[in-house]
Design an enzyme around this catalytic site. Structure first.
Site, PDB file in Angstrom:
ATOM      1  CB  SER A  46      -0.985   0.011   1.693  1.00 15.10           C
ATOM      2  OG  SER A  46       0.002   0.084   2.442  1.00 15.10           O
ATOM      3  CG  ASP A 195      -3.999   5.383   8.308  1.00 14.76           C
ATOM      4  OD1 ASP A 195      -3.037   5.565   8.217  1.00 14.76           O
ATOM      5  OD2 ASP A 195      -3.666   4.288   7.469  1.00 14.76           O
ATOM      6  CG  HIS A 198      -1.268   3.117   4.841  1.00 16.45           C
ATOM      7  ND1 HIS A 198      -2.390   2.913   5.408  1.00 16.45           N
ATOM      8  CD2 HIS A 198      -1.173   2.330   3.993  1.00 16.45           C
ATOM      9  CE1 HIS A 198      -2.277   1.402   4.929  1.00 16.45           C
ATOM     10  NE2 HIS A 198      -1.535   1.320   4.770  1.00 16.45           N
TER      11      HIS A 198
END
Length: 221
Positions: A46, A195, A198
């Site tokens: 990601s 979060d 990221h």
């Protein structure tokens, strides 16, 4: 989950699905276009894919493409990042992806293994397998290994050994090495999404610079 390659009207960064089960005319045409110039393949999870960004072209591969274009260097950055990808997942798709024979291969995987507590021997073996496939299938490709670190709540012994396995792989395989791809970004709230894991757009600009420090000499050699 789909593998993304960045696409932008004013850059050469490509976007498509690079998994063998999703081969189609569109993806083949995009990869053929990329083959007209030298190729940098970013193979990761990601972080590479640009998870959570409003515009995935703002992820570090897209930022690298813009910098490359500004310097008029003939390279296309291909983003083969999959959100949630583990080293086992990377191992399962590398044979098809590397068939494109990129000039430079950036390997950024392992964070999801670490967060799931996957045995370190398994993570290291999977990364080694990926490296071995690249060297077997595309021996002229130059490999850059991007290291990762874990949050301290995973335990000191595990996090220490996790960090070390990247350095060991880089040394044993004589690879170009980025010790920590999230250097100056990891753990800094203003550079990450809500979060806390990221990178946001600003964080990806710093990631791109971290990668550029290792990448630039290859492009200008």
């Amino acid at each position: 989950m789909a593998v993304t390659l960045f696409a932008c009207a004013d850059t050469k960064t490509q976007q498509t699905d690079t998994r063998p089960e999703n081969q189609n005319t569109t993806s083949t045409n995009v990869l053929n276009e990329a083959a007209n110039s030298k190729t940098i393949l970013c193979f990761g999870d990601s972080i590479t894919a640009g998870y959570g960004l409003d515009d995935t072209d703002d992820a570090f591969p897209g930022v690298l493409q813009k910098k490359i274009d500004s310097l008029q260097l003939d390279y296309t950055v291909v983003n083969s990042g999959v959100s949630g990808e583990t080293t086992a997942g990377g191992k399962s798709r590398i044979n098809w992806v590397i068939s494109q024979a990129p000039d430079i291969f950036l390997l950024e995987l392992g964070a999801n293994d670490g967060l799931r507590g996957v045995p370190l021997t398994e993570t290291k073996a999977n990364l080694q397998s990926i490296i071995d496939v690249v060297r077997e299938k595309s021996p002229k490709t130059q490999i850059i290994l991007a290291g990762m670190e874990l949050p301290p709540n995973m335990g000191k012994a595990y996090t220490t050994e996790f960090r070390r396995l990247y350095a060991d792989l880089a040394t044993s395989n004589n690879l170009l090495f980025i010790p920590f791809i999230l250097k100056d970004v990891g753990g800094i709230a203003k550079l990450n999404l809500a979060d806390g894991i990221h990178p946001n757009k600003a964080g990806h600009k710093i990631l791109a610079q971290t990668v550029w420090e290792v990448l630039e000499p290859l492009l200008k050699a």
